[in-house]
Scaffold this active site. Structure first.
Site, PDB file in Angstrom:
ATOM      1  N   GLY A  82       0.790  -1.236   0.000  1.00 37.40           N
ATOM      2  CA  GLY A  82       0.000   0.000   0.000  1.00 37.40           C
ATOM      3  C   GLY A  82       0.818   1.279   0.000  1.00 37.40           C
ATOM      4  O   GLY A  82       1.487   1.605  -0.981  1.00 37.40           O
TER       5      GLY A  82
ATOM      6  N   LYS B  29       2.241 -10.669  -3.393  1.00 38.27           N
ATOM      7  CA  LYS B  29       3.180  -9.556  -3.195  1.00 38.27           C
ATOM      8  C   LYS B  29       4.617 -10.073  -3.144  1.00 38.27           C
ATOM      9  O   LYS B  29       5.536  -9.436  -3.670  1.00 38.27           O
ATOM     10  CB  LYS B  29       2.810  -8.809  -1.906  1.00 38.27           C
ATOM     11  CG  LYS B  29       1.424  -8.148  -1.985  1.00 38.27           C
ATOM     12  CD  LYS B  29       0.910  -7.714  -0.627  1.00 38.27           C
ATOM     13  CE  LYS B  29      -0.475  -7.084  -0.711  1.00 38.27           C
ATOM     14  NZ  LYS B  29      -1.113  -6.894   0.598  1.00 38.27           N
TER      15      LYS B  29
HETATM   16  N1  HSE Z   1      -6.285  -7.457   2.448  1.00 43.38           N
HETATM   17  C1  HSE Z   1      -5.044  -6.822   2.144  1.00 43.38           C
HETATM   18  C2  HSE Z   1      -4.286  -6.628   3.444  1.00 43.38           C
HETATM   19  C3  HSE Z   1      -5.273  -5.529   1.422  1.00 43.38           C
HETATM   20  O1  HSE Z   1      -4.848  -6.889   4.503  1.00 43.38           O
HETATM   21  O2  HSE Z   1      -3.127  -6.264   3.422  1.00 43.38           O
HETATM   22  C4  HSE Z   1      -4.078  -5.037   0.680  1.00 43.38           C
HETATM   23  O3  HSE Z   1      -3.633  -5.971  -0.251  1.00 43.38           O
END
Ligand code: HSE
Length: 434
Positions: free
Chosen positions: A138, A209
């Site tokens: 993020g 990721k």
């Molecule tokens: N569900 C994901 C998290 C959102 O909790 O990190 C971001 O990929």
């Protein structure tokens, strides 16, 4: 396409939480973004699923469409921002936009994990670009750090807390003395869990990721099928307490590591024991963190918000600005120092670490020696054993720490233990990180 435009018009697909954040700040911070980008970034079209839905962000009239393809094919929208989610439609839109030589900004880790190889090849072939800062961690600018700031480095290892929901659940279990199920209920109620819960709870979101971080730094696309992926469902409150007593915390860690003398590549997502005196151990709640071991810069820790409207919009906007700044550049992105011959994947026999094993066993004489026998037959040496009463009748909890052993040996021992009637399926195995 005008090679040196005064403004760049953006086609935005997806106007959910993140899309609305991007739309809001493109309008509210237009002047600052223009100064940063060197030209105006203008929303030229927004594709939504449902035209009639009320939204919190006002858009100039006529911008909304229900047809994403209109934006993909419009030559007046050379910058496509894909925030819709899912993989198959985004794959088709992104591929077509790249064939048209457009630049694509995306937050879609699942898309890149599954189809990145094809899409980056298309970008290369047609002179387009893909920017994906928002797809990993993020608001933490980890892609830019790896791609640009550490461009001269070889990255030996990355350890990441990459799923905020898992970290939130583990933190609340520990801090509030709650079970996994209890915290999960409240996380659901607060809307913290993905609609497809397996993405958060079984490690798949973190795996997507991790694959992107491995590709960026090691130059190899690794399929999630060839890495160990385990989420947090097996972690019990007691595990968090035992780990802390022994000087660790349990975190869900996505790892990219070069292992063994040949420096082969190992990827995994697993609950892992992290020493209490490390920064990773202190990262709580929905926060994410990425520890990078770079050979020139040395160790680097990045901590921040890994999800949510503003942090994710911040990352998307950074990519839009970066794209605008480099509009005339013909250098393909990403550029990274991944070796021309990417490393081979490590076999389980080449991956070594100490491990934590928590077993729930039948409480009768001889069970401890059966467990020790299974470990010994796999060639695993035990460093310490702790036996605790178990809440259930006739059961006891065994916590074992092993000396360093191979993943292959551990897999063999776990198979034997799971098949042992005295042990059964209620266990947790975690690597211990140094
Ligand atoms: N569900 C994901 C998290 C959102 O909790 O990190 C971001 O990929």
């Amino acid at each position: 396409m005008n090679p040196s435009p005064e403004e760049i018009r953006i086609g935005l697909i997806g106007f959910g939480t993140v899309g609305q954040g991007v739309g809001q700040y493109l309008q509210e911070r237009a002047d600052a973004l223009t100064r940063a980008a060197g030209r105006r970034l203008v929303l030229g079209g927004v594709a939504v699923r449902d035209l009639s839905r009320r939204r919190t962000v006002d858009l100039p009239p006529g911008l909304l469409t229900a047809d994403p393809w209109k934006l993909v094919r419009d030559p007046g929208l050379p910058l496509l921002c894909e925030l819709a989610g899912g993989t198959e439609d985004p794959r088709a839109w992104t591929a077509e936009a790249l064939r048209l030589g457009k630049t694509v900004v995306t937050a879609n880790k699942a898309l890149l994990c599954d189809h990145g190889e094809e899409l980056f090849a298309l970008a290369h072939e047609h002179g387009g670009r893909i920017l994906f800062e928002a797809s990993v961690a993020g608001g933490i600018p980890v892609i830019e750090v790896l791609r640009d700031s550490l461009a001269a480095n070889r990255v030996e290892r990355i350890l990441g807390i990459l799923n905020g929901t898992s970290n939130y659940i583990l933190t609340r279990m520990e801090q509030d003395g709650l079970s996994f199920g209890e915290v999960l209920e409240s996380a659901r109620a607060n809307g913290f869990v993905e609609a497809d819960e397996s993405l958060d709870l079984d490690g798949w979101d973190a795996a997507h990721k991790t694959v992107l971080l491995a590709w960026l730094t090691q130059g190899r696309w690794v399929s999630t099928g060839s890495m160990t992926v385990e989420g947090i469902r097996r972690v019990r409150l007691d595990d968090l307490r035992y780990a802390r007593e022994m000087g660790y915390r349990i975190k869900l860690i996505g790892a990219v590591e070069r292992v063994g003398t040949a420096g082969r590549l190992a990827l995994s997502v697993r609950p892992s024991l992290v020493p209490l005196d490390t920064l990773l151990a202190d990262v709580d709640g929905v926060f994410n963190a990425v520890r990078i071991d770079a050979d020139l810069a040395g160790p680097l820790d990045l901590i921040g918000r890994g999800a949510g409207q503003d942090p994710t919009a911040s990352a998307v906007l950074a990519d839009l600005v970066a794209a605008a700044r480099q509009w005339e550049s013909s250098t393909p992105l990403p550029v990274h120092l991944a070796p021309p011959d990417p490393p081979e994947l490590a076999a389980p026999a080449e991956q070594e670490h100490a491990a934590y094993l928590r077993l729930t066993v039948v409480d009768r004489s001889g069970v401890l020696s059966e467990v020790a026998g299974s470990l010994s037959r796999a060639g695993i040496s035990i460093a310490s054993v702790l036996q605790r009463e178990h809440g259930g009748h006739d059961r006891a909890t065994l916590v074992l720490l092993t000396h360093r052993c191979t993943q292959a040996a551990l897999d063999e021992a776990v198979r034997a233990l799971a098949a042992d009637e005295s042990v059964g399926d209620d266990f947790l195995v975690c690597p211990i990180l140094d």
